[in-house]
Design an enzyme around this catalytic site. Structure first.
Site, PDB file in Angstrom:
ATOM      1  N   TYR A  18       0.768  -1.078  -0.030  1.00  0.00           N
ATOM      2  CA  TYR A  18       0.171  -0.119   0.148  1.00  0.00           C
ATOM      3  C   TYR A  18       0.496   1.100  -0.018  1.00  0.00           C
ATOM      4  O   TYR A  18       0.606   2.137  -0.792  1.00  0.00           O
ATOM      5  CB  TYR A  18      -0.987   0.021   1.213  1.00  0.00           C
ATOM      6  CG  TYR A  18      -1.625   1.341   1.128  1.00  0.00           C
ATOM      7  CD1 TYR A  18      -2.845   1.580   0.236  1.00  0.00           C
ATOM      8  CD2 TYR A  18      -1.506   2.334   2.301  1.00  0.00           C
ATOM      9  CE1 TYR A  18      -3.487   2.626   0.287  1.00  0.00           C
ATOM     10  CE2 TYR A  18      -2.184   3.511   2.129  1.00  0.00           C
ATOM     11  CZ  TYR A  18      -2.920   3.729   1.456  1.00  0.00           C
ATOM     12  OH  TYR A  18      -3.756   5.038   1.620  1.00  0.00           O
ATOM     13  N   GLU A  40     -11.770   5.884   3.769  1.00  0.00           N
ATOM     14  CA  GLU A  40     -11.154   6.769   4.714  1.00  0.00           C
ATOM     15  C   GLU A  40     -12.365   7.124   5.742  1.00  0.00           C
ATOM     16  O   GLU A  40     -11.884   7.469   6.823  1.00  0.00           O
ATOM     17  CB  GLU A  40     -10.845   8.185   4.102  1.00  0.00           C
ATOM     18  CG  GLU A  40      -9.639   7.964   3.177  1.00  0.00           C
ATOM     19  CD  GLU A  40      -8.325   7.581   4.011  1.00  0.00           C
ATOM     20  OE1 GLU A  40      -8.327   7.978   5.068  1.00  0.00           O
ATOM     21  OE2 GLU A  40      -7.273   7.045   3.388  1.00  0.00           O
ATOM     22  N   TRP A  48      -5.806   2.972   9.689  1.00  0.00           N
ATOM     23  CA  TRP A  48      -5.742   2.495   8.600  1.00  0.00           C
ATOM     24  C   TRP A  48      -5.638   1.029   8.307  1.00  0.00           C
ATOM     25  O   TRP A  48      -6.172   0.429   7.605  1.00  0.00           O
ATOM     26  CB  TRP A  48      -4.763   3.559   7.435  1.00  0.00           C
ATOM     27  CG  TRP A  48      -4.883   3.013   6.123  1.00  0.00           C
ATOM     28  CD1 TRP A  48      -3.937   2.427   5.294  1.00  0.00           C
ATOM     29  CD2 TRP A  48      -6.107   3.141   5.356  1.00  0.00           C
ATOM     30  NE1 TRP A  48      -4.372   2.331   4.124  1.00  0.00           N
ATOM     31  CE2 TRP A  48      -5.602   2.477   4.046  1.00  0.00           C
ATOM     32  CE3 TRP A  48      -7.485   3.454   5.692  1.00  0.00           C
ATOM     33  CZ2 TRP A  48      -6.605   2.598   2.951  1.00  0.00           C
ATOM     34  CZ3 TRP A  48      -8.111   3.349   4.450  1.00  0.00           C
ATOM     35  CH2 TRP A  48      -7.830   2.942   3.160  1.00  0.00           C
TER      36      TRP A  48
END
Length: 187
Positions: A18, A40, A48
């Site tokens: 990522y 988000e 995250w």
């Protein structure tokens, strides 16, 4: 050995990939921009990493983030999402995806694409920052404040300034790779 941003404190392949291939890379595809906005929002109050591990489950649960399908969700579908252990089962966050799909489609009609609308906040050009350390990287800025206010006016939910700034980083509107990171454009 490649140097990465200090927030990558793991060798977990999903997280490293990522960072290396997505974070800070400009995205212009409307569906992906919508997906990342929803993810988000799901992250609010969480890490995250929690969301990233569930991303494939989110894609499957929310019809690959096809807004036209999401706005058709029935009460039964929404209840099944609340019961889906593969995603974050926060009712407000789940319902916000439907709300955001409606707002997203309205923006597409008005601006021709969501990409044109969202990239307009940075004058259609990624902002490249030159931070020395991860401590220098802000959690919001004037642009994310403006974006948050406008998104809210346009009917979006879970779009506070901090979420908007994180979104800007995720979709490459702002590149916050630190100077020592091999992903920084100066490298």
């Amino acid at each position: 050995m490649m140097k990465r941003c200090m927030w990558v404190k793991t060798t977990e392949p999903l997280y490293v990939e990522y960072h290396d291939k997505e974070w800070g890379v400009p995205v212009y595809d409307d569906r992906i921009l919508f997906e990342m906005l929803c993810l988000e929002g799901a992250q609010a109050g969480l890490s995250w990493w929690t969301v990233l591990q569930k991303r494939e489950n989110y894609r499957n649960a929310f019809d690959q983030f096809e807004a036209e399908k999401i706005i058709q969700y029935t009460d039964e579908k929404l209840q099944s999402l609340i019961e889906n252990q593969g995603i974050i089962r926060n009712k407000m966050k789940i319902y916000s995806v439907v709300t955001n799909a409606k707002a997203f489609l309205k923006i597409q009609q008005e601006y021709g694409s969501f990409s044109s609308y969202i990239w307009g906040f940075v004058d259609n050009k990624p902002i490249i920052n030159n931070w020395e350390t991860v401590k220098d990287v802000p959690t919001s800025n004037e642009i994310s404040d403006k974006m948050s206010k406008q998104l809210k006016r346009d009917g979006f939910k879970f779009v506070g300034s901090t979420i908007c700034y994180s979104y800007m980083q995720a979709v490459g509107m702002v590149n916050d790779h630190t100077l020592e990171c091999f992903c920084h454009p100066s490298r």
